[in-house]
Design a protein around this motif. Structure first.
Motif, PDB file in Angstrom:
ATOM      1  N   ASN A  90       0.846  -1.207   0.000  1.00 52.49           N
ATOM      2  CA  ASN A  90       0.000   0.000   0.000  1.00 52.49           C
ATOM      3  C   ASN A  90       0.879   1.255   0.000  1.00 52.49           C
ATOM      4  N   THR A  92       1.224   3.440   2.359  1.00 47.03           N
ATOM      5  CA  THR A  92       1.923   3.580   3.638  1.00 47.03           C
ATOM      6  C   THR A  92       3.239   2.823   3.623  1.00 47.03           C
ATOM      7  N   HIS A 120      -1.381  13.293   4.421  1.00 43.85           N
ATOM      8  CA  HIS A 120      -1.922  12.128   5.138  1.00 43.85           C
ATOM      9  C   HIS A 120      -0.880  11.735   6.195  1.00 43.85           C
ATOM     10  N   SER A 122       0.506   9.165   6.807  1.00 45.88           N
ATOM     11  CA  SER A 122       1.561   8.254   6.344  1.00 45.88           C
ATOM     12  C   SER A 122       2.707   8.992   5.651  1.00 45.88           C
ATOM     13  N   ASN A 175      -6.809  14.022   0.426  1.00 46.91           N
ATOM     14  CA  ASN A 175      -7.924  13.102   0.683  1.00 46.91           C
ATOM     15  C   ASN A 175      -9.016  13.748   1.542  1.00 46.91           C
ATOM     16  N   ASP A 200       3.002  11.368  -3.131  1.00 45.58           N
ATOM     17  CA  ASP A 200       1.981  10.446  -2.643  1.00 45.58           C
ATOM     18  C   ASP A 200       0.793  10.539  -3.612  1.00 45.58           C
ATOM     19  N   GLN A 203      -4.477   9.235  -3.850  1.00 47.88           N
ATOM     20  CA  GLN A 203      -5.804   9.674  -4.308  1.00 47.88           C
ATOM     21  C   GLN A 203      -5.824   9.983  -5.803  1.00 47.88           C
ATOM     22  N   SER A 223      -1.518   3.050  -3.761  1.00 49.01           N
ATOM     23  CA  SER A 223      -2.113   1.784  -3.297  1.00 49.01           C
ATOM     24  C   SER A 223      -2.982   1.210  -4.401  1.00 49.01           C
ATOM     25  N   HIS A 225      -5.503  -0.795  -3.923  1.00 50.66           N
ATOM     26  CA  HIS A 225      -6.916  -0.908  -3.517  1.00 50.66           C
ATOM     27  C   HIS A 225      -7.697   0.380  -3.728  1.00 50.66           C
ATOM     28  N   LYS A 226      -6.981   1.499  -3.981  1.00 46.52           N
ATOM     29  CA  LYS A 226      -7.694   2.752  -4.260  1.00 46.52           C
ATOM     30  C   LYS A 226      -7.876   2.958  -5.768  1.00 46.52           C
TER      31      LYS A 226
END
Ligand code: PLP
Length: 429
Positions: A90, A92, A120, A122, A175, A200, A203, A223, A225-226
């Protein structure tokens, strides 16, 4: 066209409370299209094997698919080679990798790392943890009242600190505010003092074109998963010029080509940085998800159309609250500056911060607005969204956040707006 894309997400077809799920939490994680779900199942049903060393077909095939997924990521963000792509779980983990490799080697006592007030956690906490070992400073580019970053402040800092600024690490799209930072300009300025630049893209990866060459960053993380891929997948891009000399963060199997009692030799790029058995299935399926998204973006007419779609929905939602004084939007009201995220407060109502949220039996004195929305089948967020310093900067308490994906539609936003009004009109707190 976007409605056709929506139909590819089985969870959105599920009838929850007699109505489809109103999923407005895509900034936290996106839902997965059928093609991604099927690909995971196919991998475990027919293709599962460990990678790199197996001399048998199944393992050779898995190894090839693993490498191919790295190439898909490289193509998606316009990196020069799959060798510049390292898979992690991810954003992070990616940021921690960069802090513990570049941070540890580039920084010495008295140096400076520049981040922003809208990061964020992270991209804050790993730097703070590294400060326990190296006495460097963290400087935050201020967020101005119009929610843009203060570039004059940054230029002044550069004049004052010059070459002691070793790293500039920024978020692409906030975010919470939904703003997209002018990272191209900031990195160009940072390069004048030779700083290492990192982005980063957690998003932005699913909301706009992300091109590492146009952005001009040395490293980037996101990441999976986003971006419609499984949890457990994610990637770091690092420009090739740094990779040969970079010491890995972790040692062990897969990242070596030979080990004796006297020492070891590194494996070739990028496997040198991927110690241990990785999350093979999810990494391979990250490739499937990115290919799927690339195709869908082309079908709708390009990234501008995806941006228009999300901004149109945000505009629709904000319009629903025009002239309503209890509604406090956190972020720019000009929708052309917003990407996929709406954070808000309600006058007289205090949302809960992360540590206040008790998932079971959270009802203390009657039903709250958030419980009401939950019962309505709406998925959303409440809290600081891991960006507490940003909330502090504006003296804003925890917010309620609705966030969009490529599948979001007007009906979702209408339902959310009406439910919110209903909750407030009922006097819930
Ligand atoms: C801007 C930003 N950075 C980093 C992260 C951390 O992502 P992950 O939890 O996938 O590591 C998030 C997650 O919401 C984010 O929005």
């Amino acid at each position: 066209m976007f409605e056709d894309i929506r139909k590819e997400f089985p969870i959105l077809k599920d009838k929850l409370l007699g109505r489809g799920l109103v999923y407005l939490d895509s900034a936290a994680t996106t839902q997965k299209p059928q093609v991604v779900i099927d690909r995971i199942s196919q991998y475990y049903s027919k293709e599962n094997a460990n990678i790199h060393r197996g001399p048998y077909d199944l393992s050779i095939n898995a190894t090839n698919m693993w490498q191919e997924a790295h190439q898909i990521v490289a193509d998606f963000i316009n990196a020069s080679s799959y060798k510049e792509i390292l898979f992690v779980r991810n954003t992070t983990e990616g940021l921690n990798f960069l802090v513990n490799t570049f941070g540890r080697t580039l920084l010495k006592d008295g140096d400076t790392v520049v981040i922003t007030e809208m990061e964020h956690h992270s991209n804050i906490v790993p730097w703070m943890m590294l400060q326990k070992d190296i006495k460097f400073n963290i400087e935050y580019i201020p967020v101005k009242d119009d929610y843009t970053l203060d570039l004059d402040w940054f230029k002044d800092l550069l004049k004052k600190k010059d070459k002691s600024i070793k790293i500039v690490s920024l978020v692409h799209i906030s975010n919470v505010l939904g703003v997209k930072n002018n990272v191209e300009e900031i990195f160009k300025i940072a390069k004048k003092v030779g700083a290492f630049t990192m982005l980063d893209a957690a998003q932005s990866i699913a909301r706009c074109k992300v091109d590492v060459k146009e952005i001009g960053c040395d490293a980037l993380v996101f990441s999976g998963h986003k971006v419609y891929a499984p949890t457990g997948s994610g990637a770091i891009y690092i420009n090739m010029k740094y990779l040969n000399d970079l010491t890995p963060w972790m040692g062990g199997g897969e990242m070596i080509s030979s080990v004796t009692k006297d020492g070891f030799e590194y494996n070739e790029l990028p496997w040198k940085f991927e110690a241990g058995t990785p999350d093979i299935a999810d990494g391979i399926v990250l490739g499937t998800a990115l290919n799927w998204l690339k195709e869908r973006v082309e079908q709708v007419g390009g990234w501008d159309m995806v941006i228009n779609h999300e901004q149109g929905l945000i505009g629709y939602f904000l319009n629903e609250f025009n002239g309503i004084d209890w509604f406090k939007h956190f972020g720019p009201d000009d929708v052309s500056e917003k990407y996929g995220v709406i954070a808000l407060n309600i006058k007289g109502f205090k949302f809960r911060g992360c540590k206040d949220i008790v998932y079971i039996d959270s009802k203390k004195d009657g039903e709250s607005i958030t419980e009401f929305l939950n019962k309505k089948g709406i998925a959303f967020r409440e809290g600081f969204h891991c960006a507490e310093p940003l909330h502090d900067r504006f003296s804003v308490g925890p917010t309620l956040r609705f966030s969009l994906g490529i599948y979001s539609n007007e009906s979702d936003l209408k339902y959310a707006a009406n439910s919110l009004k209903e909750a407030v009109l009922q006097g819930l707190h």
